[in-house]
Design a protein around this motif. Sequence first.
Motif, mmCIF file in Angstrom:
data_model
loop_
_atom_site.group_PDB
_atom_site.id
_atom_site.type_symbol
_atom_site.label_atom_id
_atom_site.label_comp_id
_atom_site.label_asym_id
_atom_site.label_seq_id
_atom_site.Cartn_x
_atom_site.Cartn_y
_atom_site.Cartn_z
ATOM 1 N N LYS A 75 0.840 -1.193 0.000
ATOM 2 C CA LYS A 75 0.000 0.000 0.000
ATOM 3 C C LYS A 75 0.884 1.256 0.000
ATOM 4 O O LYS A 75 0.678 2.172 -0.791
ATOM 5 C CB LYS A 75 -0.906 -0.001 1.243
ATOM 6 C CG LYS A 75 -1.900 1.138 1.283
ATOM 7 C CD LYS A 75 -2.240 1.588 2.692
ATOM 8 C CE LYS A 75 -1.112 2.373 3.319
ATOM 9 N NZ LYS A 75 -1.470 3.077 4.549
ATOM 10 N N ARG A 128 -6.958 9.828 1.709
ATOM 11 C CA ARG A 128 -7.668 9.028 2.710
ATOM 12 C C ARG A 128 -6.853 7.812 3.152
ATOM 13 O O ARG A 128 -6.791 7.471 4.328
ATOM 14 C CB ARG A 128 -9.010 8.560 2.119
ATOM 15 C CG ARG A 128 -9.925 7.855 3.108
ATOM 16 C CD ARG A 128 -11.276 7.545 2.499
ATOM 17 N NE ARG A 128 -11.245 6.412 1.590
ATOM 18 C CZ ARG A 128 -11.566 6.450 0.308
ATOM 19 N NH1 ARG A 128 -11.943 7.583 -0.222
ATOM 20 N NH2 ARG A 128 -11.509 5.364 -0.443
ATOM 21 N N VAL A 129 -6.206 7.151 2.192
ATOM 22 C CA VAL A 129 -5.593 5.846 2.451
ATOM 23 C C VAL A 129 -4.159 5.959 2.966
ATOM 24 O O VAL A 129 -3.696 5.115 3.730
ATOM 25 C CB VAL A 129 -5.645 4.980 1.168
ATOM 26 C CG1 VAL A 129 -4.891 3.686 1.343
ATOM 27 C CG2 VAL A 129 -7.097 4.702 0.792
ATOM 28 N N LYS A 169 -3.522 5.729 6.743
ATOM 29 C CA LYS A 169 -4.111 4.618 7.497
ATOM 30 C C LYS A 169 -3.161 3.430 7.573
ATOM 31 O O LYS A 169 -2.416 3.155 6.638
ATOM 32 C CB LYS A 169 -5.410 4.154 6.827
ATOM 33 C CG LYS A 169 -6.430 5.252 6.676
ATOM 34 C CD LYS A 169 -7.842 4.711 6.582
ATOM 35 C CE LYS A 169 -8.077 3.822 5.391
ATOM 36 N NZ LYS A 169 -9.501 3.404 5.330
ATOM 37 N N SER A 177 -4.404 0.377 8.089
ATOM 38 C CA SER A 177 -5.113 -0.734 7.457
ATOM 39 C C SER A 177 -6.005 -0.187 6.349
ATOM 40 O O SER A 177 -6.307 0.992 6.315
ATOM 41 C CB SER A 177 -5.959 -1.481 8.481
ATOM 42 O OG SER A 177 -6.958 -0.629 8.991
ATOM 43 N N ILE A 178 -6.389 -1.057 5.445
ATOM 44 C CA ILE A 178 -7.248 -0.623 4.342
ATOM 45 C C ILE A 178 -8.521 -1.464 4.308
ATOM 46 O O ILE A 178 -8.530 -2.607 4.759
ATOM 47 C CB ILE A 178 -6.523 -0.698 2.977
ATOM 48 C CG1 ILE A 178 -5.980 -2.102 2.721
ATOM 49 C CG2 ILE A 178 -5.439 0.333 2.888
ATOM 50 C CD1 ILE A 178 -5.407 -2.277 1.323
ATOM 51 N N THR A 179 -9.575 -0.880 3.750
ATOM 52 C CA THR A 179 -10.850 -1.590 3.644
ATOM 53 C C THR A 179 -10.808 -2.501 2.416
ATOM 54 O O THR A 179 -9.953 -2.327 1.535
ATOM 55 C CB THR A 179 -12.007 -0.598 3.456
ATOM 56 O OG1 THR A 179 -11.848 0.039 2.180
ATOM 57 C CG2 THR A 179 -12.017 0.467 4.545
ATOM 58 N N PRO A 180 -11.732 -3.467 2.335
ATOM 59 C CA PRO A 180 -11.785 -4.341 1.150
ATOM 60 C C PRO A 180 -11.925 -3.536 -0.150
ATOM 61 O O PRO A 180 -11.306 -3.889 -1.162
ATOM 62 C CB PRO A 180 -13.031 -5.191 1.407
ATOM 63 C CG PRO A 180 -13.128 -5.263 2.893
ATOM 64 C CD PRO A 180 -12.674 -3.910 3.385
ATOM 65 N N GLY A 181 -12.677 -2.458 -0.132
ATOM 66 C CA GLY A 181 -12.828 -1.634 -1.334
ATOM 67 C C GLY A 181 -11.521 -0.982 -1.742
ATOM 68 O O GLY A 181 -11.180 -0.929 -2.922
ATOM 69 N N GLU A 182 -10.785 -0.486 -0.754
ATOM 70 C CA GLU A 182 -9.487 0.134 -1.038
ATOM 71 C C GLU A 182 -8.480 -0.909 -1.522
ATOM 72 O O GLU A 182 -7.658 -0.640 -2.405
ATOM 73 C CB GLU A 182 -8.976 0.849 0.221
ATOM 74 C CG GLU A 182 -9.791 2.099 0.552
ATOM 75 C CD GLU A 182 -9.702 2.538 2.010
ATOM 76 O OE1 GLU A 182 -10.283 3.585 2.330
ATOM 77 O OE2 GLU A 182 -9.061 1.853 2.833
ATOM 78 N N TYR A 183 -8.576 -2.105 -0.946
ATOM 79 C CA TYR A 183 -7.718 -3.209 -1.394
ATOM 80 C C TYR A 183 -7.968 -3.475 -2.877
ATOM 81 O O TYR A 183 -7.032 -3.590 -3.672
ATOM 82 C CB TYR A 183 -8.010 -4.479 -0.592
ATOM 83 C CG TYR A 183 -7.079 -5.632 -0.900
ATOM 84 C CD1 TYR A 183 -6.078 -5.995 -0.015
ATOM 85 C CD2 TYR A 183 -7.187 -6.353 -2.090
ATOM 86 C CE1 TYR A 183 -5.225 -7.044 -0.295
ATOM 87 C CE2 TYR A 183 -6.335 -7.394 -2.388
ATOM 88 C CZ TYR A 183 -5.362 -7.737 -1.481
ATOM 89 O OH TYR A 183 -4.499 -8.766 -1.768
ATOM 90 N N GLU A 184 -9.241 -3.559 -3.235
ATOM 91 C CA GLU A 184 -9.619 -3.851 -4.615
ATOM 92 C C GLU A 184 -9.117 -2.759 -5.572
ATOM 93 O O GLU A 184 -8.638 -3.047 -6.667
ATOM 94 C CB GLU A 184 -11.142 -4.016 -4.709
ATOM 95 C CG GLU A 184 -11.674 -4.288 -6.096
ATOM 96 C CD GLU A 184 -11.037 -5.491 -6.781
ATOM 97 O OE1 GLU A 184 -10.544 -6.406 -6.079
ATOM 98 O OE2 GLU A 184 -11.013 -5.499 -8.035
#
Length: 300
Positions: free
Chosen positions: A235, A253-254, A257, A259-266
């Motif tokens: 990331k 936003r990212v 952070k 950790s990342i959300t599943p949407g951000e991962y995608e």
Amino acid sequence: MEIQLDQSSSPFNLEHTLRCGQLFRWEKMGDWWYGIVGEKVVKIRQINDRLVFQAFPEKVYANFVENYFRLDDDLPFILSRIGEDKHVRRAIRCFGGLRISRQDPWECLISYICATYKNIPAIKNMILNLSKRFGRKITFNSHHFYTFPKPSDLAHASLEEIKGCKLGFRAVSVLEASKIIDRGEFRLEDLRKMDYEKAKHELLSLPGVGQKVADCVLLFSLDKLEAFPVDVWMKRVILDFYPDYFEDSFVERVVGKSSITPGEYETIGSFGRRYFGEYAGYAQEYLFLLSRSQGENMNI
DNA sequence: ACATCCCCTTAGCC
DNA sequence: AGGCTAAGGGGAT
């Protein structure tokens, strides 16, 4: 036994391949690397263009080593594709000859379920504990080694026994996933013939398997070279090197952070596949090693 | 020494 | 739906 490598047509660097964090079962003693692969201990070293190896208690032949280290991949071609990017090109200059391994999918699955929110030394420790407790002991060159447990070995263990291997909250996922595999309800080998998206969707149904674990299993054991695992290091690297490929608001936003959300991962993962192409997984490994070496915190 | 943060994240809660 | 949080324990700072 030995393999004669041709570094121009088939480059390989054992050291980089074993130190890059994809494998947890190799240890260097003196000039030799010792690893547990399946039911055997493999002893190997590289001397320039020669790969010298030996296995115990059963012999292994060149095709075994070639398969395990993916010497069948056309690495010059793969590197020419992902090396169009200047950052990957720099990583290739540092770590040329790094190859992705072809691990056993079962061991790879359990290893990466254990890897959730852990650092590499701790992951190695958990897998060693599991193998000491549930695997088979092999003594070779007066050292003790332990094979990785089979699905039935873990499926019939108690939760307390698995927790005793210092797995913490991962013990529940490891036990439940082992039961599903052992009962034959999920066949890892079947994923090999599915496309990446389908195979990933299937893996995500297993307990303890999120996107990161699924991508690692697909890349390191099931021949899905487009898989692009996104961990905290990746990331950082992606947002640091390629911010212009994302919305400003996304980067803002990212980036801060942990950790990342599943949407951000995608979002990051699909960028990797689109930008680097069908060998995105190779690009990921080169960038991963580059990011970790820059910080000098090579706790591998 | 020692506290604190981080860790190749997932899942359950709201 | 998506943001928040808890979850071992060891290594790094």
